[in-house]
Motif scaffolding. Structure first.
Motif: not given
Length: 413
Positions: A298-307
């Motif tokens: 699983v990718v999580m945090g900014n690895a999943a979504h940087t906004l």
């Protein structure tokens, strides 16, 4: 379980798992500082720190795992938020009393948050830390995922049913897993830092929208008190200032110019800006992983979504992801134990269920950020008039504020 990336999200996720009795091994590429609970906790860098706005939901999560007591001495609550557009008539105010909440969130130095997360992780028997360690490969088979690590001249492999990568927006783990991204360069730079004003902040956050982007000053604790009551409402404020890419150098290097610009933007709302600390500049790019689950990873945090930092939603969204996955894994563990079995925490179908469960909240926040940035950077006079009417409508029409406030505090997802 193996967690790759020991920043704020990775450490928080490890602590959430530990709260449910789940062991994890955390791999961090940087070298952690040597710290002790007995270290001097004075604010030695009064004007030199980055800060994070923690939503009400984030505070509740840290309360639940017993961490908030150690965090709150450096937390400054937000009692109200004043929103307007630079040079226009639209204005709206969110007030905690009107919305019936304890606060809209808390503002805290990143350094203090990271320090307390690290201390808690080091003291937790469920967490094993490997810092100064680089992940060079990730492989998977039917029963486990394996992470190849290089540390201090030696190589070793960590295997577990599940691997969670929280190693930032440029995530090497995401690339090793073959996960692509969609990106959007805002052609903006976020300048962040701390300033001092001659007027107490009174726990008020001020957000101004301009043709460049959102500009905000948020309350911070001062050098003597924790900001928990009016008597310790200080003069220190966190600043987020957006400028076009290529124009950041003068704002970073010239204190007088930076302070004068802030004064022009915020007028008398925050008082007089009298001192600025060291500032950092961060190019603003939206990065969204094409997938957040691949097999047992699983990718999580900014690895999943940087906004975009508008409304300070990024870290809070990441923590809701972490809380949801930790709770789902704990549920699987309890169910398996009740049946006399060993839970497979890396079961792909269960991980896909997590990914799908988080889509609504993630997509809502992403859309909100894009809508705000897009609408308030438009120079079209019709759009400008419409958004100012919208601010007035938001301020006056019953029922809108409670809904928006609930989403902003992370209480509805």
């Amino acid at each position: 379980m193996v967690i790759i990336g020991g920043g704020h999200v990775g450490l928080s996720f490890a602590l959430l798992l530990a709260h449910h009795g789940i062991d994890s091994v955390l791999v961090e590429q940087s070298v952690y500082p040597t710290i002790s609970p007995d270290d001097d906790t004075a604010r030695t860098q009064y004007l030199d720190s980055r800060n994070t706005a923690l939503s009400r939901r984030t505070v509740q999560i840290y309360e639940r795992i017993g961490l908030w007591q150690s965090l709150q001495s450096h937390a400054c609550r937000i009692d109200s938020v004043h929103i307007s557009e630079l040079g226009s008539f639209g204005r709206a105010v969110l007030d905690k009393k009107a919305e019936g909440v304890e606060s809209f969130g808390q503002v805290m130095e990143n350094a203090w948050l990271g320090r307390q997360l690290l201390l808690a992780a080091k003291a937790n028997a469920h967490i094993t830390l490997h810092d100064d360690a680089k992940v060079v490969n990730i492989t998977q088979d039917a029963t486990s995922a394996s992470v190849s690590v290089e540390q201090a001249g030696r190589a070793f492999v960590l295997s577990a049913p599940l691997v969670v990568a929280c190693d930032g927006s440029q995530s090497p783990s995401r690339a090793l897993l073959g996960i692509g991204t969609s990106t959007h360069d805002y052609n903006q730079v976020g300048i962040v830092g701390v300033v001092q004003t001659d007027k107490p902040h009174q726990h008020i956050g001020i957000e101004k929208f301009s043709e460049v982007g959102p500009l905000a000053v948020l309350p911070l604790t001062d050098g003597r008190g924790d900001g928990a009551d009016d008597s310790t409402a200080g003069f220190r404020r966190s600043v987020v200032f957006i400028c076009p890419k290529g124009e950041e150098a003068r704002y970073l290097q010239d204190d007088e110019f930076f302070l004068a610009t802030l004064q022009q933007v915020f007028g008398d709302d925050a008082g007089r800006f009298v001192q600025a600390g060291r500032r950092g500049a961060y190019p603003l790019t939206k990065i969204l992983a094409d997938r957040q689950v691949v097999g047992r990873c699983v990718v999580m945090g900014n690895a999943a979504h940087t906004l975009h930092p508008v409304a300070g939603q990024g870290f809070n969204l990441c923590l809701r992801d972490a809380d949801t996955l930790a709770a789902m894994l704990a549920h699987e563990k309890r169910q398996a134990q009740a049946a006399g079995k060993t839970a497979d925490l890396g079961d792909y179908q269960k991980l896909r269920a997590y990914e799908q469960a988080r889509q609504k909240d993630q997509q809502r926040v992403i859309k909100f950020c894009d809508t705000v940035v897009g609408s308030f950077t438009s120079k079209n006079p019709v759009m400008k008039f419409a958004r100012n009417v919208g601010l007035i409508a938001f301020d006056k029409i019953p029922g809108i504020k409670p809904m928006v406030a609930a989403y902003a505090m992370g209480l509805k997802s």
